[in-house]
Design a protein around this motif. Structure first.
Motif, PDB file in Angstrom:
ATOM      1  N   ASN A  15       0.819  -1.213   0.000  1.00  0.00           N
ATOM      2  CA  ASN A  15       0.000   0.000   0.000  1.00  0.00           C
ATOM      3  C   ASN A  15       0.852   1.263   0.000  1.00  0.00           C
ATOM      4  O   ASN A  15       0.484   2.258  -0.643  1.00  0.00           O
ATOM      5  N   ALA A  16       1.968   1.256   0.704  1.00  0.00           N
ATOM      6  CA  ALA A  16       2.828   2.444   0.743  1.00  0.00           C
ATOM      7  C   ALA A  16       3.421   2.737  -0.633  1.00  0.00           C
ATOM      8  O   ALA A  16       3.416   3.883  -1.099  1.00  0.00           O
ATOM      9  N   VAL A  17       3.912   1.695  -1.307  1.00  0.00           N
ATOM     10  CA  VAL A  17       4.493   1.881  -2.639  1.00  0.00           C
ATOM     11  C   VAL A  17       3.423   2.318  -3.639  1.00  0.00           C
ATOM     12  O   VAL A  17       3.627   3.234  -4.444  1.00  0.00           O
ATOM     13  N   ILE A  18       2.266   1.675  -3.566  1.00  0.00           N
ATOM     14  CA  ILE A  18       1.183   1.984  -4.501  1.00  0.00           C
ATOM     15  C   ILE A  18       0.665   3.402  -4.286  1.00  0.00           C
ATOM     16  O   ILE A  18       0.329   4.101  -5.245  1.00  0.00           O
ATOM     17  N   ALA A  19       0.579   3.855  -3.034  1.00  0.00           N
ATOM     18  CA  ALA A  19       0.088   5.206  -2.750  1.00  0.00           C
ATOM     19  C   ALA A  19       0.941   6.259  -3.439  1.00  0.00           C
ATOM     20  O   ALA A  19       0.420   7.205  -4.036  1.00  0.00           O
ATOM     21  N   VAL A  20       2.259   6.085  -3.364  1.00  0.00           N
ATOM     22  CA  VAL A  20       3.163   7.054  -3.994  1.00  0.00           C
ATOM     23  C   VAL A  20       2.941   7.107  -5.502  1.00  0.00           C
ATOM     24  O   VAL A  20       2.827   8.186  -6.097  1.00  0.00           O
ATOM     25  N   THR A  21       2.873   5.940  -6.144  1.00  0.00           N
ATOM     26  CA  THR A  21       2.696   5.914  -7.601  1.00  0.00           C
ATOM     27  C   THR A  21       1.345   6.487  -8.014  1.00  0.00           C
ATOM     28  O   THR A  21       1.240   7.149  -9.054  1.00  0.00           O
ATOM     29  N   LYS A  22       0.319   6.254  -7.219  1.00  0.00           N
ATOM     30  CA  LYS A  22      -1.005   6.793  -7.545  1.00  0.00           C
ATOM     31  C   LYS A  22      -1.021   8.318  -7.474  1.00  0.00           C
ATOM     32  O   LYS A  22      -1.624   8.990  -8.331  1.00  0.00           O
ATOM     33  N   PHE A  23      -0.381   8.887  -6.460  1.00  0.00           N
ATOM     34  CA  PHE A  23      -0.359  10.338  -6.335  1.00  0.00           C
ATOM     35  C   PHE A  23       0.445  10.975  -7.476  1.00  0.00           C
ATOM     36  O   PHE A  23       0.086  12.044  -7.968  1.00  0.00           O
ATOM     37  N   SER A  36      -8.459   9.770  -5.685  1.00  0.00           N
ATOM     38  CA  SER A  36      -9.224   9.024  -4.676  1.00  0.00           C
ATOM     39  C   SER A  36      -8.555   7.697  -4.358  1.00  0.00           C
ATOM     40  O   SER A  36      -8.507   7.272  -3.200  1.00  0.00           O
ATOM     41  N   GLU A  37      -8.022   7.044  -5.390  1.00  0.00           N
ATOM     42  CA  GLU A  37      -7.306   5.801  -5.175  1.00  0.00           C
ATOM     43  C   GLU A  37      -6.032   6.036  -4.365  1.00  0.00           C
ATOM     44  O   GLU A  37      -5.620   5.192  -3.567  1.00  0.00           O
ATOM     45  N   GLY A  38      -5.404   7.199  -4.551  1.00  0.00           N
ATOM     46  CA  GLY A  38      -4.239   7.533  -3.745  1.00  0.00           C
ATOM     47  C   GLY A  38      -4.599   7.654  -2.274  1.00  0.00           C
ATOM     48  O   GLY A  38      -3.907   7.118  -1.398  1.00  0.00           O
ATOM     49  N   PHE A  39      -5.699   8.368  -1.994  1.00  0.00           N
ATOM     50  CA  PHE A  39      -6.168   8.474  -0.615  1.00  0.00           C
ATOM     51  C   PHE A  39      -6.558   7.106  -0.063  1.00  0.00           C
ATOM     52  O   PHE A  39      -6.348   6.814   1.124  1.00  0.00           O
ATOM     53  N   HIS A  40      -7.136   6.280  -0.921  1.00  0.00           N
ATOM     54  CA  HIS A  40      -7.497   4.920  -0.524  1.00  0.00           C
ATOM     55  C   HIS A  40      -6.260   4.162  -0.038  1.00  0.00           C
ATOM     56  O   HIS A  40      -6.278   3.530   1.032  1.00  0.00           O
ATOM     57  N   SER A  41      -5.174   4.258  -0.787  1.00  0.00           N
ATOM     58  CA  SER A  41      -3.951   3.546  -0.418  1.00  0.00           C
ATOM     59  C   SER A  41      -3.315   4.131   0.836  1.00  0.00           C
ATOM     60  O   SER A  41      -2.743   3.399   1.653  1.00  0.00           O
ATOM     61  N   VAL A  42      -3.408   5.459   1.001  1.00  0.00           N
ATOM     62  CA  VAL A  42      -2.898   6.080   2.228  1.00  0.00           C
ATOM     63  C   VAL A  42      -3.681   5.586   3.434  1.00  0.00           C
ATOM     64  O   VAL A  42      -3.113   5.250   4.485  1.00  0.00           O
ATOM     65  N   ALA A  43      -5.021   5.528   3.288  1.00  0.00           N
ATOM     66  CA  ALA A  43      -5.859   5.021   4.372  1.00  0.00           C
ATOM     67  C   ALA A  43      -5.505   3.570   4.682  1.00  0.00           C
ATOM     68  O   ALA A  43      -5.401   3.177   5.855  1.00  0.00           O
ATOM     69  N   ASP A  44      -5.288   2.773   3.642  1.00  0.00           N
ATOM     70  CA  ASP A  44      -4.923   1.373   3.852  1.00  0.00           C
ATOM     71  C   ASP A  44      -3.586   1.241   4.566  1.00  0.00           C
ATOM     72  O   ASP A  44      -3.408   0.372   5.423  1.00  0.00           O
ATOM     73  N   THR A  45      -2.640   2.119   4.222  1.00  0.00           N
ATOM     74  CA  THR A  45      -1.333   2.093   4.876  1.00  0.00           C
ATOM     75  C   THR A  45      -1.472   2.405   6.364  1.00  0.00           C
ATOM     76  O   THR A  45      -0.878   1.728   7.215  1.00  0.00           O
ATOM     77  N   VAL A 117       0.118   2.810 -14.221  1.00  0.00           N
ATOM     78  CA  VAL A 117       0.206   2.828 -12.761  1.00  0.00           C
ATOM     79  C   VAL A 117      -0.852   1.919 -12.153  1.00  0.00           C
ATOM     80  O   VAL A 117      -0.580   1.154 -11.216  1.00  0.00           O
ATOM     81  N   LEU A 118      -2.082   1.974 -12.674  1.00  0.00           N
ATOM     82  CA  LEU A 118      -3.152   1.127 -12.160  1.00  0.00           C
ATOM     83  C   LEU A 118      -2.839  -0.352 -12.383  1.00  0.00           C
ATOM     84  O   LEU A 118      -3.096  -1.192 -11.512  1.00  0.00           O
ATOM     85  N   ALA A 119      -2.285  -0.665 -13.549  1.00  0.00           N
ATOM     86  CA  ALA A 119      -1.921  -2.059 -13.834  1.00  0.00           C
ATOM     87  C   ALA A 119      -0.812  -2.526 -12.892  1.00  0.00           C
ATOM     88  O   ALA A 119      -0.868  -3.637 -12.338  1.00  0.00           O
ATOM     89  N   PHE A 120       0.193  -1.664 -12.690  1.00  0.00           N
ATOM     90  CA  PHE A 120       1.273  -1.985 -11.760  1.00  0.00           C
ATOM     91  C   PHE A 120       0.719  -2.173 -10.343  1.00  0.00           C
ATOM     92  O   PHE A 120       1.091  -3.125  -9.637  1.00  0.00           O
ATOM     93  N   ALA A 121      -0.174  -1.281  -9.936  1.00  0.00           N
ATOM     94  CA  ALA A 121      -0.763  -1.359  -8.597  1.00  0.00           C
ATOM     95  C   ALA A 121      -1.557  -2.648  -8.432  1.00  0.00           C
ATOM     96  O   ALA A 121      -1.501  -3.295  -7.378  1.00  0.00           O
ATOM     97  N   ALA A 122      -2.313  -3.034  -9.466  1.00  0.00           N
ATOM     98  CA  ALA A 122      -3.127  -4.252  -9.391  1.00  0.00           C
ATOM     99  C   ALA A 122      -2.234  -5.486  -9.261  1.00  0.00           C
ATOM    100  O   ALA A 122      -2.512  -6.381  -8.438  1.00  0.00           O
ATOM    101  N   ILE A 123      -1.165  -5.541 -10.044  1.00  0.00           N
ATOM    102  CA  ILE A 123      -0.250  -6.681  -9.977  1.00  0.00           C
ATOM    103  C   ILE A 123       0.440  -6.741  -8.620  1.00  0.00           C
ATOM    104  O   ILE A 123       0.521  -7.802  -7.981  1.00  0.00           O
ATOM    105  N   PHE A 124       0.927  -5.600  -8.164  1.00  0.00           N
ATOM    106  CA  PHE A 124       1.621  -5.527  -6.870  1.00  0.00           C
ATOM    107  C   PHE A 124       0.671  -5.889  -5.733  1.00  0.00           C
ATOM    108  O   PHE A 124       1.009  -6.662  -4.833  1.00  0.00           O
ATOM    109  N   GLU A 125      -0.540  -5.326  -5.776  1.00  0.00           N
ATOM    110  CA  GLU A 125      -1.545  -5.581  -4.739  1.00  0.00           C
ATOM    111  C   GLU A 125      -1.915  -7.059  -4.692  1.00  0.00           C
ATOM    112  O   GLU A 125      -2.022  -7.657  -3.613  1.00  0.00           O
ATOM    113  N   TYR A 126      -2.102  -7.645  -5.867  1.00  0.00           N
ATOM    114  CA  TYR A 126      -2.562  -9.036  -5.918  1.00  0.00           C
ATOM    115  C   TYR A 126      -1.484  -9.997  -5.420  1.00  0.00           C
ATOM    116  O   TYR A 126      -1.753 -10.850  -4.556  1.00  0.00           O
TER     117      TYR A 126
END
Length: 205
Positions: A15-23, A36-45, A117-126
């Motif tokens: 979540n920390a890595v994904i938040a940075v890339t989303k912002f 919004s997805e960036g805030f989502h990842s910050v909240a998750d972190t 970024v979304l594709a990278f986030a999805a792969i990393f998250e999964y």
């Protein structure tokens, strides 16, 4: 407990890595859904930090003030995760989406980078967070239904990680759909609608 703590650390890293890339993508594209997805990842972190606190405190030995120990404190911190997911994620995403739906509307750029970024986030998250948590969850089902497993679980940290990562993957799909619809229809409100849908997703979880 050790297994759940490992899952929390994996989710925290993802979540920390994904938040940075989303912002970064939100700053380049101007996408409301991406922000919004960036805030989502910050909240998750932040949620993972709460769970780590709860996991640590729940193993404290009994003392004069807590003669029965503090095992139930993990449930309290899991509840705090839910509260912050609502406030830190859903409300901000809803307000951001509403602002984007209202006029004036702004054109967006950099959709290609945002989708990467979304594709990278999805792969990393999964692979880093969701799959290990789901594997652990399924190993504890013992033939029971998902609902029965959730109701009978004594490991709220695992449940939070599973539900949180599921919402993260669905949110990424919604953000991508909003970007694509905005790009191909020229109607920028789709991006705001995607942000509002992400807020509903967070509130539902």
């Amino acid at each position: 407990a050790t297994e759940s703590k490992t899952l929390i650390f994996l989710a925290l890293t993802a979540n920390a890595v994904i938040a940075v890339t989303k912002f970064v993508a939100a700053a380049i594209s101007g996408s409301s859904a991406m922000l919004s997805e960036g805030f989502h990842s910050v909240a998750d972190t932040g949620n993972q930090l709460f769970l780590l606190r709860g996991t640590a405190v729940s193993r404290y030995a009994p003392d004069a003030q807590h003669p029965f120990g503090r095992g139930k404190e993990l449930y309290y911190w899991s509840f705090m995760v839910a509260v912050f997911l609502f406030v830190g994620g859903a409300v901000i995403a809803f307000i951001e989406g509403l602002e984007r739906i209202r006029p004036p509307h702004h054109d967006e750029a950099g959709i290609g980078f945002s989708l990467i970024v979304l594709a990278f986030a999805a792969i990393f998250e999964y692979f880093i967070a969701f799959r290990p948590a789901l594997r652990t969850f399924n190993s504890r089902r013992a033939g029971r239904s998902i609902g029965a497993t959730v109701r009978g679980s004594k490991d709220p940290a695992l449940l939070v990680v599973v539900f949180e990562d599921t919402a993260a993957l669905v949110g990424l799909f919604i953000a991508a759909a909003g970007l694509l619809l905005t790009h191909y229809t020229g109607w920028s409100q789709w991006d705001g609608i995607a942000s509002v849908l992400i807020s509903f997703l967070l509130a539902a979880v």
